[in-house]
Design a protein around this motif. Structure first.
Motif, PDB file in Angstrom:
ATOM      1  N   VAL A 221       0.863  -1.181   0.000  1.00  0.00           N
ATOM      2  CA  VAL A 221       0.000   0.000   0.000  1.00  0.00           C
ATOM      3  C   VAL A 221       0.900   1.231   0.000  1.00  0.00           C
ATOM      4  O   VAL A 221       1.862   1.307   0.760  1.00  0.00           O
ATOM      5  CB  VAL A 221      -0.908   0.020   1.249  1.00  0.00           C
TER       6      VAL A 221
ATOM      7  N   ARG B  93      -9.999  -1.744  -2.556  1.00  0.00           N
ATOM      8  CA  ARG B  93      -8.930  -1.323  -1.653  1.00  0.00           C
ATOM      9  C   ARG B  93      -9.324  -1.072  -0.199  1.00  0.00           C
ATOM     10  O   ARG B  93      -8.470  -1.198   0.675  1.00  0.00           O
ATOM     11  CB  ARG B  93      -8.287  -0.041  -2.185  1.00  0.00           C
TER      12      ARG B  93
ATOM     13  N   ILE C 239      -6.560  -1.380   2.820  1.00  0.00           N
ATOM     14  CA  ILE C 239      -5.965  -0.184   3.433  1.00  0.00           C
ATOM     15  C   ILE C 239      -6.213  -0.189   4.940  1.00  0.00           C
ATOM     16  O   ILE C 239      -5.320   0.151   5.716  1.00  0.00           O
ATOM     17  CB  ILE C 239      -6.497   1.102   2.773  1.00  0.00           C
TER      18      ILE C 239
ATOM     19  N   TYR D 137      -3.811  -2.563   6.425  1.00  0.00           N
ATOM     20  CA  TYR D 137      -2.482  -1.934   6.379  1.00  0.00           C
ATOM     21  C   TYR D 137      -2.301  -0.995   7.571  1.00  0.00           C
ATOM     22  O   TYR D 137      -1.289  -1.053   8.277  1.00  0.00           O
ATOM     23  CB  TYR D 137      -2.325  -1.193   5.053  1.00  0.00           C
TER      24      TYR D 137
ATOM     25  N   ILE E 128      -2.059   8.623   6.044  1.00  0.00           N
ATOM     26  CA  ILE E 128      -3.368   8.303   5.486  1.00  0.00           C
ATOM     27  C   ILE E 128      -4.421   8.889   6.421  1.00  0.00           C
ATOM     28  O   ILE E 128      -4.454   8.539   7.603  1.00  0.00           O
ATOM     29  CB  ILE E 128      -3.536   6.776   5.297  1.00  0.00           C
TER      30      ILE E 128
ATOM     31  N   SER F 106      -9.837   5.604  -0.754  1.00  0.00           N
ATOM     32  CA  SER F 106      -9.126   4.531  -1.470  1.00  0.00           C
ATOM     33  C   SER F 106      -8.660   4.886  -2.884  1.00  0.00           C
ATOM     34  O   SER F 106      -7.600   4.399  -3.296  1.00  0.00           O
ATOM     35  CB  SER F 106      -9.944   3.248  -1.476  1.00  0.00           C
TER      36      SER F 106
ATOM     37  N   TYR G 294      -4.937   6.145  -2.796  1.00  0.00           N
ATOM     38  CA  TYR G 294      -3.858   5.346  -2.218  1.00  0.00           C
ATOM     39  C   TYR G 294      -3.732   4.014  -2.964  1.00  0.00           C
ATOM     40  O   TYR G 294      -4.475   3.075  -2.704  1.00  0.00           O
ATOM     41  CB  TYR G 294      -4.098   5.127  -0.715  1.00  0.00           C
TER      42      TYR G 294
ATOM     43  N   VAL H 248      -2.820   0.360  -4.210  1.00  0.00           N
ATOM     44  CA  VAL H 248      -2.586  -0.922  -3.549  1.00  0.00           C
ATOM     45  C   VAL H 248      -2.195  -1.919  -4.630  1.00  0.00           C
ATOM     46  O   VAL H 248      -2.806  -1.949  -5.700  1.00  0.00           O
ATOM     47  CB  VAL H 248      -3.858  -1.403  -2.812  1.00  0.00           C
TER      48      VAL H 248
END
Length: 182
Positions: free
Chosen positions: A73, A113, A117, A120, A131, A146, A149, A151
């Motif tokens: 990620v 995602r 996330i 993560y 984040i 999402s 970011y 992945v």
């Protein structure tokens, strides 16, 4: 590292999505440690061909385990170097943790995602300052961020990665690992 540096200082080390000199020093140190396997199986060194230089660039990263597979990620979003390099290399990369494992990194669509996330952020504390969602937030909050970011699902090509949820040793390849996230 979380105890040594405040979240504000960690964010400042990556102002504009680029590592400052202190962050680059930490990255070199962690890349060497993770590549030698001096950490849990979640921490690896990503090696990918630089899109501008053609030389191998190394990035220390924490992986998220979800639904029996490993994922990378981007805590810094779309514009960080490792994401740009992976895309330029058509997803071809090497993950190093005691040994090198050639991998294909497959980008995950934004709609898939949110849970990854969240996992993560639950497992990789260094990503939390970058984040803008709490690790305990409801899934719709992750869905809202999402798309920003990236992945990537880790697909080993010529070796095996430690399997998610396994206590020690080397598990099944990430693409075929059985069981859910622990």
């Amino acid at each position: 590292m979380r105890n040594l540096l405040s979240e504000r200082k960690l964010r400042a080390m990556y102002a504009g999505g680029r590592a400052d000199p202190a962050a680059r020093r930490y990255a070199r140190l962690w890349a060497a440690a993770f590549g030698r396997g001096l950490s849990s199986r979640r921490w690896v060194t990503l090696e990918v061909t630089g899109r501008r230089t053609g030389r191998v660039a190394r990035f220390p990263l924490g992986m998220a385990d979800w639904d029996g597979q490993w994922y990378l990620v981007s805590m810094l979003g779309e514009d960080c170097n490792w994401v740009r390099n992976v895309r330029a290399a058509s997803g071809r990369a090497v993950l190093r943790r005691r040994r090198a494992v050639a991998c294909q990194l497959a980008e995950v669509p934004a709609a898939e995602r949110p849970e990854i996330i969240r996992r993560y952020l639950q497992k990789v504390p260094g990503g939390r300052p970058h984040i803008p969602v709490s690790k305990d937030a409801p899934l719709p909050e992750f869905a809202a961020i999402s798309p920003r970011y990236p992945v990537f699902r880790v697909i080993p090509l010529d070796g095996r990665l430690p399997g998610p949820g396994r206590a020690r040793g080397v598990g099944a390849p990430a693409a075929a690992a059985a069981g859910g996230a622990k």
